[in-house]
Design a protein around this motif. Sequence first.
Motif, PDB file in Angstrom:
ATOM      1  N   LEU A 280      36.735  23.099  30.994  1.00 37.31           N
ATOM      2  CA  LEU A 280      36.341  23.916  32.855  1.00 37.31           C
ATOM      3  C   LEU A 280      37.417  25.305  33.363  1.00 37.31           C
ATOM      4  CD1 LEU A 280      35.416  22.901  35.679  1.00 37.31           C
ATOM      5  CD2 LEU A 280      37.077  21.284  35.945  1.00 37.31           C
ATOM      6  N   VAL A 281      38.772  24.827  32.900  1.00 36.43           N
ATOM      7  CA  VAL A 281      39.174  25.460  32.716  1.00 36.43           C
ATOM      8  C   VAL A 281      39.286  27.280  33.087  1.00 36.43           C
ATOM      9  CG1 VAL A 281      41.964  26.768  32.718  1.00 36.43           C
ATOM     10  CG2 VAL A 281      41.797  24.390  32.556  1.00 36.43           C
ATOM     11  N   ALA A 282      38.842  27.243  31.535  1.00 39.13           N
ATOM     12  CA  ALA A 282      38.084  28.664  30.789  1.00 39.13           C
ATOM     13  C   ALA A 282      36.383  29.016  31.802  1.00 39.13           C
ATOM     14  CB  ALA A 282      37.563  28.356  29.260  1.00 39.13           C
ATOM     15  N   ALA A 283      36.020  28.314  32.203  1.00 41.83           N
ATOM     16  CA  ALA A 283      34.537  28.338  32.405  1.00 41.83           C
ATOM     17  C   ALA A 283      35.486  29.270  33.917  1.00 41.83           C
ATOM     18  CB  ALA A 283      33.395  27.260  32.869  1.00 41.83           C
ATOM     19  N   GLY A 284      36.924  28.263  35.014  1.00 46.42           N
ATOM     20  CA  GLY A 284      36.822  27.975  36.371  1.00 46.42           C
ATOM     21  C   GLY A 284      37.739  29.928  36.364  1.00 46.42           C
ATOM     22  N   VAL A 285      38.231  30.536  34.912  1.00 43.61           N
ATOM     23  CA  VAL A 285      38.219  31.841  35.283  1.00 43.61           C
ATOM     24  C   VAL A 285      37.300  32.876  35.490  1.00 43.61           C
ATOM     25  CG1 VAL A 285      39.510  33.577  33.797  1.00 43.61           C
ATOM     26  CG2 VAL A 285      40.383  31.590  33.570  1.00 43.61           C
ATOM     27  N   PRO A 286      36.777  33.101  34.990  1.00 41.25           N
ATOM     28  CA  PRO A 286      35.187  34.103  35.948  1.00 41.25           C
ATOM     29  C   PRO A 286      34.731  34.097  36.688  1.00 41.25           C
ATOM     30  CG  PRO A 286      34.376  33.116  33.472  1.00 41.25           C
ATOM     31  CD  PRO A 286      35.566  32.528  33.869  1.00 41.25           C
ATOM     32  N   ILE A 287      34.689  32.493  37.505  1.00 44.49           N
ATOM     33  CA  ILE A 287      34.235  32.410  38.807  1.00 44.49           C
ATOM     34  C   ILE A 287      35.602  32.363  39.696  1.00 44.49           C
ATOM     35  CG2 ILE A 287      33.970  30.478  40.412  1.00 44.49           C
ATOM     36  CD1 ILE A 287      31.554  30.893  38.153  1.00 44.49           C
ATOM     37  N   ALA A 288      37.076  32.585  39.370  1.00 43.63           N
ATOM     38  CA  ALA A 288      37.683  33.103  40.446  1.00 43.63           C
ATOM     39  C   ALA A 288      37.883  34.701  40.350  1.00 43.63           C
ATOM     40  CB  ALA A 288      39.183  32.861  39.212  1.00 43.63           C
ATOM     41  N   VAL A 289      37.611  35.210  39.269  1.00 43.30           N
ATOM     42  CA  VAL A 289      37.304  37.133  39.537  1.00 43.30           C
ATOM     43  C   VAL A 289      36.515  37.099  40.211  1.00 43.30           C
ATOM     44  CG1 VAL A 289      37.600  38.629  37.458  1.00 43.30           C
ATOM     45  CG2 VAL A 289      38.693  36.800  37.074  1.00 43.30           C
ATOM     46  N   ALA A 290      35.168  36.548  40.340  1.00 41.15           N
ATOM     47  CA  ALA A 290      34.248  37.069  41.028  1.00 41.15           C
ATOM     48  C   ALA A 290      34.377  37.229  41.992  1.00 41.15           C
ATOM     49  CB  ALA A 290      33.429  36.696  40.022  1.00 41.15           C
ATOM     50  N   MET A 291      34.992  35.725  42.913  1.00 41.95           N
ATOM     51  CA  MET A 291      34.989  35.694  44.074  1.00 41.95           C
ATOM     52  C   MET A 291      35.746  36.403  44.791  1.00 41.95           C
ATOM     53  SD  MET A 291      32.348  33.506  44.548  1.00 41.95           S
ATOM     54  CE  MET A 291      31.856  34.505  43.802  1.00 41.95           C
ATOM     55  N   ILE A 292      37.204  36.227  43.919  1.00 38.84           N
ATOM     56  CA  ILE A 292      38.428  37.284  44.515  1.00 38.84           C
ATOM     57  C   ILE A 292      37.696  38.806  44.842  1.00 38.84           C
ATOM     58  CG2 ILE A 292      40.950  38.237  44.259  1.00 38.84           C
ATOM     59  CD1 ILE A 292      41.555  35.503  43.298  1.00 38.84           C
ATOM     60  N   GLY A 293      37.074  39.404  43.636  1.00 41.17           N
ATOM     61  CA  GLY A 293      36.623  40.795  43.413  1.00 41.17           C
ATOM     62  C   GLY A 293      35.557  41.058  44.452  1.00 41.17           C
ATOM     63  N   LEU A 294      34.854  39.882  44.544  1.00 42.93           N
ATOM     64  CA  LEU A 294      33.389  39.432  45.857  1.00 42.93           C
ATOM     65  C   LEU A 294      34.091  39.860  47.193  1.00 42.93           C
ATOM     66  CD1 LEU A 294      30.471  40.118  46.144  1.00 42.93           C
ATOM     67  CD2 LEU A 294      31.103  37.744  46.495  1.00 42.93           C
ATOM     68  N   GLY A 295      34.961  39.436  47.458  1.00 41.98           N
ATOM     69  CA  GLY A 295      35.967  38.930  48.796  1.00 41.98           C
ATOM     70  C   GLY A 295      36.468  40.547  49.247  1.00 41.98           C
ATOM     71  N   ILE A 296      37.241  40.963  47.966  1.00 42.78           N
ATOM     72  CA  ILE A 296      37.632  41.835  48.692  1.00 42.78           C
ATOM     73  C   ILE A 296      36.895  43.407  48.441  1.00 42.78           C
ATOM     74  CG2 ILE A 296      39.060  44.462  47.652  1.00 42.78           C
ATOM     75  CD1 ILE A 296      40.628  41.924  46.123  1.00 42.78           C
ATOM     76  N   GLY A 297      35.919  43.884  47.534  1.00 36.29           N
ATOM     77  CA  GLY A 297      34.661  44.239  47.854  1.00 36.29           C
ATOM     78  C   GLY A 297      33.460  44.345  49.238  1.00 36.29           C
ATOM     79  N   ALA A 298      33.903  43.052  49.534  1.00 38.01           N
ATOM     80  CA  ALA A 298      32.580  42.798  50.885  1.00 38.01           C
ATOM     81  C   ALA A 298      33.406  43.019  51.863  1.00 38.01           C
ATOM     82  CB  ALA A 298      32.259  41.469  50.607  1.00 38.01           C
ATOM     83  N   SER A 299      34.732  43.404  51.377  1.00 37.85           N
ATOM     84  CA  SER A 299      35.674  43.319  53.128  1.00 37.85           C
ATOM     85  C   SER A 299      35.792  45.173  53.286  1.00 37.85           C
ATOM     86  CB  SER A 299      36.947  43.436  52.964  1.00 37.85           C
ATOM     87  OG  SER A 299      37.230  41.971  52.763  1.00 37.85           O
ATOM     88  N   CYS A 300      35.723  45.811  51.865  1.00 38.33           N
ATOM     89  CA  CYS A 300      35.344  47.087  51.918  1.00 38.33           C
ATOM     90  C   CYS A 300      34.145  47.234  52.969  1.00 38.33           C
ATOM     91  CB  CYS A 300      35.533  47.265  50.591  1.00 38.33           C
ATOM     92  SG  CYS A 300      37.487  47.447  49.831  1.00 38.33           S
ATOM     93  N   ILE A 301      32.969  47.251  52.023  1.00 42.78           N
ATOM     94  CA  ILE A 301      31.952  47.095  52.702  1.00 42.78           C
ATOM     95  C   ILE A 301      31.829  47.054  54.286  1.00 42.78           C
ATOM     96  CG2 ILE A 301      29.151  46.228  53.415  1.00 42.78           C
ATOM     97  CD1 ILE A 301      29.568  45.077  50.613  1.00 42.78           C
ATOM     98  N   THR A 302      32.683  45.520  55.131  1.00 43.26           N
ATOM     99  CA  THR A 302      33.153  45.849  56.169  1.00 43.26           C
ATOM    100  C   THR A 302      33.777  46.477  56.578  1.00 43.26           C
ATOM    101  OG1 THR A 302      32.721  43.540  56.183  1.00 43.26           O
ATOM    102  CG2 THR A 302      33.272  44.006  58.122  1.00 43.26           C
ATOM    103  N   LEU A 303      34.293  47.548  55.976  1.00 42.29           N
ATOM    104  CA  LEU A 303      35.742  48.739  56.689  1.00 42.29           C
ATOM    105  C   LEU A 303      34.558  49.845  56.993  1.00 42.29           C
ATOM    106  CD1 LEU A 303      38.781  48.057  55.201  1.00 42.29           C
ATOM    107  CD2 LEU A 303      38.077  48.257  57.345  1.00 42.29           C
ATOM    108  N   ILE A 304      33.475  50.036  56.026  1.00 39.43           N
ATOM    109  CA  ILE A 304      33.005  51.048  55.951  1.00 39.43           C
ATOM    110  C   ILE A 304      32.240  51.213  56.647  1.00 39.43           C
ATOM    111  CG2 ILE A 304      31.334  52.393  53.992  1.00 39.43           C
ATOM    112  CD1 ILE A 304      32.354  51.275  51.837  1.00 39.43           C
ATOM    113  N   ALA A 305      31.190  50.032  56.909  1.00 37.88           N
ATOM    114  CA  ALA A 305      30.140  50.008  58.423  1.00 37.88           C
ATOM    115  C   ALA A 305      31.239  50.654  59.542  1.00 37.88           C
ATOM    116  CB  ALA A 305      29.579  48.337  58.214  1.00 37.88           C
ATOM    117  N   ALA A 306      32.319  50.605  59.750  1.00 32.46           N
ATOM    118  CA  ALA A 306      32.832  50.026  60.589  1.00 32.46           C
ATOM    119  C   ALA A 306      32.920  51.964  61.225  1.00 32.46           C
ATOM    120  CB  ALA A 306      34.364  49.828  60.800  1.00 32.46           C
ATOM    121  N   VAL A 307      32.832  52.968  60.134  1.00 29.31           N
ATOM    122  CA  VAL A 307      32.720  54.248  60.471  1.00 29.31           C
ATOM    123  C   VAL A 307      31.758  55.501  60.155  1.00 29.31           C
ATOM    124  CG1 VAL A 307      34.886  54.353  59.488  1.00 29.31           C
ATOM    125  CG2 VAL A 307      34.012  54.775  58.179  1.00 29.31           C
TER     126      VAL A 307
END
Length: 856
Positions: free
Chosen positions: A188-215
């Motif tokens: 479960l630990v090894a399986a959780g690492v890729p999920i955590a990485v994808a969620m954090i990366g997606l959260g930061i990337g999605a925030s960048c999309i919102t910032l781009i959409a503001a301008v």
Amino acid sequence: MSGLLYRIGAAAATRPWRVIGMWLATLVVALGLAAGSGGEPHDDFSAPMTASQHGTDLLRANFPNLAGADARVVVHDPDGTPLDAGLLATVRTRLAALPSAVVASPPQLSRDGDTALLTVNYTDPVADMDAEQALADLFKAATPATQRGLQVDVGGQVSENLQKVDGRAEATGVVLALLILLIAFGSLVAAGVPIAVAMIGLGIGASCITLIAAVTTVSSIAPSLASMVGIGVGIDYALLLVTRHVEGLRAGLPVREAAGRANATAGASVVFAGLTVILSLTGLRLVGLSTYVTTAFTTAAVVIAVVLVAITLVPALCGLADLRVLRRRNHAELLAARSVARSVAAAGSGASSPGALLGSGEPSAAARRTLTAAWARRIGNRPGPWAFGALIILLALSAPILTMRTWPQDAGSQPVDVTQRRAYDLISSEYGPGANGPLLLAVDLRRLPPVALAELGTKVAAVPGVASVTPAVVAPSGTAAVIEVVPTTGPSDAASTELVNRLRDDVLPPGVDVTGTTAIFADLSALLAERLWWVVGFVVGVSILLLTVVFRSPVVALKAAAMNLLSISAAYGVVTAVFQWGWGTDLLGLPHSVPMSSWLPVLMFTVLFGLSMDYEVFLLSRIREDWVVTRDPRGSVVRGLASTARVITSAALIMIAVFAGFALDPDVTVKMVGVGMAVAVFVDATLIRLVLVPATMALLGRANWWLPRWCDRLLPQVDVHGERFAPGVAATAAMRPDQAGDGRTADHATARKAGSGRKGGTHTDTDTGTGTGTGRKAGAGGGEPTGRGSMATGGGPAPDPPPADGGGPDSGTSPKSGGTDRLKPPSGPVMAGSGIPTQVSTEPIDHSANGRELHR
């Protein structure tokens, strides 16, 4: 690059909380900035350099009420009773009083009087409006009608540009990915690492999309596409890194060393794969539409975030998890080996590595004879028929492309439970299908005299396919006029596009342009079909160049590009059959067949070409590592497939699960993207990687790695395989299979390459006698062995190349086979395929004694 990635991985594993804290803080800051920016995605259908855009600009300049967005409010009595004129007048007054509304047209009644159509024009373009708030205001203004039990729905630009994301597709993909990872890792630990990485990366990337959409204007499909790609590549990249890390731990490496080496090898492939995806996305700029440019930026932002998170957070999480990333059995064995190693070290015997106590850490020959290896050998024995059969299947899947028709997304392709689709259906049934997409004739009165307007209307009304023509309306400036033409067919019908072309080519005089939603969509489809080939040429050319530089083989690069084109064309064919032919519309919740979205071919091509190159890089990296060592063209393919089968299959299943989850999205274009990309990944992981790759590489043999000498001198040295971090691989690369047993060793070859910088030293091997090693320049006492060339053998004459089934000549001396006198493996053994060197000891060990000690 491998050296830098090694240091990053080792440092992150040593100080995991610092890295974790840094990324969590970055995520919180990004989410806060995005929440305060207020950015929202909107579609911009402007098509510069097209005839419809020229007409649109003329009307916007002369008719202020046509310069902004529009909304079409439909009021309908389900009982069929004629509507009350006073009620409609009240609704119209309330609509005209809305913020930024210019005018609300008089109600247009249907023939039976039970339906009214009111058009609201705004001063602001739809890209500058809060579509959700504007839609709520429209329904509020129509409250008097809804209070009487009447049906009110809203079509037009306001409702059609509203994009709601419910998160079901993302959640479905993540859950399925977690299940696949649990099966692949057994932890479960090894399986959780890729999920955590994808969620954090997606959260930061999605925030960048919102910032781009503001301008700037960001397409409504951009967030879904970015989420789809971000989740898929985030999990896949982390999966590759965790797999290499686990291999290192099983080989007995310390956690810090395993993390560093995984980052130096798999991490380099991740960086290159991400770079390939980003370069593919830059091809969208060639389309010339701002929608595609912003889509490329937003998706690239997510990919960059995911790559950065993967090469830093994965080593940190793996370092924090220690041995808990292993399966329970492997975890227990290594814990026991660590305990014994500490005891042995305290006793001063020198065998302090868990890897030494467990053996070499490499599986036996029988264990390495996987089903994938057997399959690859079968393909290699008869490559021609297998390659021909796979090609026939791919061409059959691609055949529907010949009938493919594209059309931008409109309300008619939306699910029946959304207001814009209900308004579309009401207008079609009460006013005719053409009323959903009327054509506008923009007349430049400086080129056409006003007296010719009446004759122009009569001439257009006589054209087949025209249902009605309204009288011309002259602008207050007197320099322009507009005539509304209602076709007999709906906007997405091919006959409507033919009507637009007929009017332009045969009917309209100079100074008159056809515009309106239907004409704009027709021009967009034609433009995208033309620019698709520009994008294909750019992306394929750049990818071939990159692969040639990295793998130093134009043959491999050309072959990879051709196979990617085949998998993408198969995806196009399946999407055409499912959506346009209607083979899967019921399953996907669509009421009828729809043409492929005009946005889809270009988007799918750029994203899929980059993602397909990911698997190509992962596979070819392992094949090349083996080829550099053995120079065995067929065996290297077999062993490369066997060593990457689990990780590539798991990665492909995750991608398919993520993409297929987006088939649940209510937006039909997102459905198409999800289905098409899932099909492409499935084809790529089966027909391409399991059939065409081994078959074509078996047919080409050594020609796979052919490179002219002049080209070799021109190409820069780019290390994405960890070779610069692996002098042992470089030394062994000089050895040829036909040199085994002729008295020459890889050390001699290395000495010839190294020149005077190194000289050979000798040492005695207790198992095989005296062998030649390579040592750094030393004093009279001889050279200190470093393992160059002798890393794989421990010294002595060069071995025969490994057999194609992945076995080895020493497999019979494993602890299970009863061998008790073999070379002690390195205290920090080389991770499979990494080539990162370690010091090699020549002391014999007794594996049976180690086994008894572990048993006690």
